[in-house]
Design a protein around this motif. Sequence first.
Motif, PDB file in Angstrom:
ATOM      1  N   ARG A 172       5.471 -58.248 -26.397  1.00  0.00           N
ATOM      2  CA  ARG A 172       6.754 -58.837 -26.810  1.00  0.00           C
ATOM      3  C   ARG A 172       7.574 -59.278 -25.605  1.00  0.00           C
ATOM      4  NH1 ARG A 172       6.680 -54.593 -30.807  1.00  0.00           N
ATOM      5  NH2 ARG A 172       7.893 -53.287 -29.375  1.00  0.00           N
ATOM      6  N   ASP A 173       7.577 -58.473 -24.550  1.00  0.00           N
ATOM      7  CA  ASP A 173       8.305 -58.864 -23.335  1.00  0.00           C
ATOM      8  C   ASP A 173       7.691 -60.098 -22.695  1.00  0.00           C
ATOM      9  OD1 ASP A 173       9.934 -56.709 -23.764  1.00  0.00           O
ATOM     10  OD2 ASP A 173       8.858 -55.391 -22.364  1.00  0.00           O
ATOM     11  N   ALA A 174       6.374 -60.173 -22.668  1.00  0.00           N
ATOM     12  CA  ALA A 174       5.716 -61.357 -22.103  1.00  0.00           C
ATOM     13  C   ALA A 174       6.008 -62.600 -22.927  1.00  0.00           C
ATOM     14  CB  ALA A 174       4.209 -61.117 -22.020  1.00  0.00           C
ATOM     15  N   ALA A 175       6.098 -62.466 -24.245  1.00  0.00           N
ATOM     16  CA  ALA A 175       6.422 -63.620 -25.085  1.00  0.00           C
ATOM     17  C   ALA A 175       7.846 -64.103 -24.855  1.00  0.00           C
ATOM     18  CB  ALA A 175       6.206 -63.254 -26.554  1.00  0.00           C
ATOM     19  N   ARG A 176       8.774 -63.173 -24.596  1.00  0.00           N
ATOM     20  CA  ARG A 176      10.160 -63.586 -24.331  1.00  0.00           C
ATOM     21  C   ARG A 176      10.315 -64.252 -22.973  1.00  0.00           C
ATOM     22  NH1 ARG A 176      11.339 -58.087 -26.027  1.00  0.00           N
ATOM     23  NH2 ARG A 176      11.836 -58.012 -28.265  1.00  0.00           N
ATOM     24  N   LEU A 177       9.478 -63.859 -22.000  1.00  0.00           N
ATOM     25  CA  LEU A 177       9.585 -64.402 -20.640  1.00  0.00           C
ATOM     26  C   LEU A 177       8.923 -65.764 -20.480  1.00  0.00           C
ATOM     27  CD1 LEU A 177       8.925 -61.146 -18.568  1.00  0.00           C
ATOM     28  CD2 LEU A 177      11.111 -62.294 -18.963  1.00  0.00           C
ATOM     29  N   ARG A 178       8.385 -66.327 -21.521  1.00  0.00           N
ATOM     30  CA  ARG A 178       7.740 -67.643 -21.411  1.00  0.00           C
ATOM     31  C   ARG A 178       8.743 -68.771 -21.257  1.00  0.00           C
ATOM     32  NH1 ARG A 178       4.002 -68.400 -26.384  1.00  0.00           N
ATOM     33  NH2 ARG A 178       3.431 -70.263 -25.204  1.00  0.00           N
ATOM     34  N   GLY A 179       9.990 -68.541 -21.594  1.00  0.00           N
ATOM     35  CA  GLY A 179      11.003 -69.574 -21.417  1.00  0.00           C
ATOM     36  C   GLY A 179      11.410 -70.189 -22.736  1.00  0.00           C
ATOM     37  N   PRO A 180      12.574 -70.872 -22.736  1.00  0.00           N
ATOM     38  CA  PRO A 180      13.056 -71.461 -24.001  1.00  0.00           C
ATOM     39  C   PRO A 180      12.245 -72.660 -24.476  1.00  0.00           C
ATOM     40  CG  PRO A 180      14.497 -72.051 -22.169  1.00  0.00           C
ATOM     41  CD  PRO A 180      13.515 -71.062 -21.633  1.00  0.00           C
ATOM     42  N   SER A 181      11.545 -73.330 -23.566  1.00  0.00           N
ATOM     43  CA  SER A 181      10.784 -74.516 -23.961  1.00  0.00           C
ATOM     44  C   SER A 181       9.430 -74.180 -24.580  1.00  0.00           C
ATOM     45  CB  SER A 181      10.565 -75.434 -22.750  1.00  0.00           C
ATOM     46  OG  SER A 181       9.859 -74.734 -21.728  1.00  0.00           O
ATOM     47  N   ALA A 182       8.969 -72.944 -24.437  1.00  0.00           N
ATOM     48  CA  ALA A 182       7.669 -72.571 -24.986  1.00  0.00           C
ATOM     49  C   ALA A 182       7.776 -72.371 -26.494  1.00  0.00           C
ATOM     50  CB  ALA A 182       7.172 -71.281 -24.324  1.00  0.00           C
ATOM     51  N   ALA A 183       6.639 -72.487 -27.139  1.00  0.00           N
ATOM     52  CA  ALA A 183       6.607 -72.305 -28.590  1.00  0.00           C
ATOM     53  C   ALA A 183       6.869 -70.844 -28.935  1.00  0.00           C
ATOM     54  CB  ALA A 183       5.254 -72.742 -29.145  1.00  0.00           C
ATOM     55  N   VAL A 184       7.518 -70.654 -30.066  1.00  0.00           N
ATOM     56  CA  VAL A 184       7.840 -69.297 -30.508  1.00  0.00           C
ATOM     57  C   VAL A 184       6.561 -68.594 -30.967  1.00  0.00           C
ATOM     58  CG1 VAL A 184       9.197 -67.937 -32.122  1.00  0.00           C
ATOM     59  CG2 VAL A 184      10.123 -70.078 -31.210  1.00  0.00           C
ATOM     60  N   VAL A 185       6.371 -67.389 -30.468  1.00  0.00           N
ATOM     61  CA  VAL A 185       5.191 -66.607 -30.824  1.00  0.00           C
ATOM     62  C   VAL A 185       5.545 -65.727 -32.023  1.00  0.00           C
ATOM     63  CG1 VAL A 185       3.499 -64.931 -30.028  1.00  0.00           C
ATOM     64  CG2 VAL A 185       4.444 -66.615 -28.437  1.00  0.00           C
ATOM     65  N   GLY A 186       4.802 -65.887 -33.100  1.00  0.00           N
ATOM     66  CA  GLY A 186       5.057 -65.104 -34.302  1.00  0.00           C
ATOM     67  C   GLY A 186       4.427 -63.730 -34.235  1.00  0.00           C
ATOM     68  N   ARG A 187       4.612 -62.996 -35.302  1.00  0.00           N
ATOM     69  CA  ARG A 187       4.067 -61.643 -35.346  1.00  0.00           C
ATOM     70  C   ARG A 187       2.556 -61.632 -35.551  1.00  0.00           C
ATOM     71  NH1 ARG A 187       8.459 -58.330 -39.122  1.00  0.00           N
ATOM     72  NH2 ARG A 187      10.277 -58.676 -37.754  1.00  0.00           N
ATOM     73  N   ALA A 188       2.026 -62.627 -36.261  1.00  0.00           N
ATOM     74  CA  ALA A 188       0.585 -62.659 -36.506  1.00  0.00           C
ATOM     75  C   ALA A 188      -0.217 -62.811 -35.208  1.00  0.00           C
ATOM     76  CB  ALA A 188       0.249 -63.763 -37.501  1.00  0.00           C
ATOM     77  N   PRO A 189       0.131 -63.755 -34.305  1.00  0.00           N
ATOM     78  CA  PRO A 189      -0.612 -63.825 -33.031  1.00  0.00           C
ATOM     79  C   PRO A 189      -0.492 -62.551 -32.202  1.00  0.00           C
ATOM     80  CG  PRO A 189       0.592 -65.858 -33.404  1.00  0.00           C
ATOM     81  CD  PRO A 189       1.062 -64.888 -34.425  1.00  0.00           C
ATOM     82  N   LEU A 190       0.704 -61.935 -32.192  1.00  0.00           N
ATOM     83  CA  LEU A 190       0.850 -60.685 -31.452  1.00  0.00           C
ATOM     84  C   LEU A 190      -0.007 -59.571 -32.048  1.00  0.00           C
ATOM     85  CD1 LEU A 190       4.703 -60.583 -30.743  1.00  0.00           C
ATOM     86  CD2 LEU A 190       2.864 -61.071 -29.122  1.00  0.00           C
ATOM     87  N   ALA A 191      -0.091 -59.531 -33.379  1.00  0.00           N
ATOM     88  CA  ALA A 191      -0.913 -58.515 -34.031  1.00  0.00           C
ATOM     89  C   ALA A 191      -2.392 -58.731 -33.736  1.00  0.00           C
ATOM     90  CB  ALA A 191      -0.660 -58.523 -35.526  1.00  0.00           C
ATOM     91  N   ARG A 192      -2.828 -60.017 -33.731  1.00  0.00           N
ATOM     92  CA  ARG A 192      -4.241 -60.300 -33.406  1.00  0.00           C
ATOM     93  C   ARG A 192      -4.554 -59.923 -31.964  1.00  0.00           C
ATOM     94  NH1 ARG A 192      -3.235 -65.042 -36.568  1.00  0.00           N
ATOM     95  NH2 ARG A 192      -2.845 -66.208 -34.646  1.00  0.00           N
ATOM     96  N   ARG A 193      -3.637 -60.257 -31.063  1.00  0.00           N
ATOM     97  CA  ARG A 193      -3.887 -59.909 -29.659  1.00  0.00           C
ATOM     98  C   ARG A 193      -3.894 -58.397 -29.466  1.00  0.00           C
ATOM     99  NH1 ARG A 193      -5.660 -58.707 -25.894  1.00  0.00           N
ATOM    100  NH2 ARG A 193      -5.320 -59.298 -23.701  1.00  0.00           N
ATOM    101  N   LEU A 194      -3.004 -57.697 -30.152  1.00  0.00           N
ATOM    102  CA  LEU A 194      -2.977 -56.242 -30.045  1.00  0.00           C
ATOM    103  C   LEU A 194      -4.240 -55.625 -30.632  1.00  0.00           C
ATOM    104  CD1 LEU A 194      -1.320 -53.729 -29.282  1.00  0.00           C
ATOM    105  CD2 LEU A 194      -0.293 -53.816 -31.554  1.00  0.00           C
ATOM    106  N   LEU A 195      -4.715 -56.168 -31.747  1.00  0.00           N
ATOM    107  CA  LEU A 195      -5.936 -55.638 -32.363  1.00  0.00           C
ATOM    108  C   LEU A 195      -7.148 -55.879 -31.477  1.00  0.00           C
ATOM    109  CD1 LEU A 195      -7.375 -54.374 -34.766  1.00  0.00           C
ATOM    110  CD2 LEU A 195      -7.518 -56.645 -35.796  1.00  0.00           C
TER     111      LEU A 195
END
Length: 320
Positions: A172-195
């Motif tokens: 979650r911290d890495a997704a926030r540090l991507r910057g305002p111009s980056a695409a918003v990362v949803g919960r599904a991609p984070l869940a897949r990466r965590l799994l």
Amino acid sequence: MKSRFAYQPRPRPLQLASPGAAVAYLGAIVAVAFLYSNPLVLVAAGVAAAVAGLLAGARPAVRLALRMGFALGLLIVVVNALVVNRGETVLARLGEWPLFGRVDVTLEAIVAGLSGGLRAVVTIVAAAVYSACIDPDRVLRSLRPLAGRSALTATLVSRLVPVAAADAARLRDAARLRGPSAAVVGRAPLARRLLSGSLDRAVDVAATLELRGYSLDAPAARNRRARSRYDRRFYAVAVLVLAAAVAGKTLGADDFQTYPSVAIGLGPATLAVSALVALSGLTPLRRKPKRRRPAADGTKTSLYGPKSSGRRGPREVARV
């Protein structure tokens, strides 16, 4: 980032006690919560579990567990108030709802949900104290003669769950540090990466265990149980709490009624059981060592007898 529920070794009685004694002590508090429905006894059990965790040095775990428990308890109260329409004291008539039908909020339904919510709070706090104060490696060693593979699996699960929570926080911290111009990362991609990361870690752990010889049949070893001087204290309190709970149950200490009207018993048996359960939370209290005062003749006492102040008498000087 370490989870608040992760085990941290501390020189406290609850951590130094054997896993069997600590589990018996916490299990007695949870057993009281499931045996009784009286809110006074449930509050006493919650106070005992929270005080035990604070005395054991698990303040962050207790705080987080209380937040989670109160949130779950509030949810139980709200759901029970909306689903159950029994009771004589109607507080609000909310009309017809699509899935619930006619909804009438009654005082009896709220009190019944409060009893179930308090039981959930006690269970969550006791589980948090167990996770933060009992060494999973010692639990594995104590359960290995009975069920080695099951104990190993349970220990690995208890260790990898906080690691997965820390990985989710880092993602979650890495997704926030991507910057305002980056695409918003949803919960599904984070869940897949965590799994996927959890599966990779599981494969690595399995390979490591195989290289260390866990896949081979271990020779029969003697079951050496490490005992602590605090075991008797926790076992005695656990037996006392359970005996008092059973005796109070037979004497009517759980005098509690929700339907058709609320009736909470506050008799002598209920007050006695509540006081005993609440005082059981002081079991992990650590006594401070007494300071030894020097004797009047200048000698200092020690474990091996009196110790001189360093000055030699005339006979000792003559001998030297």
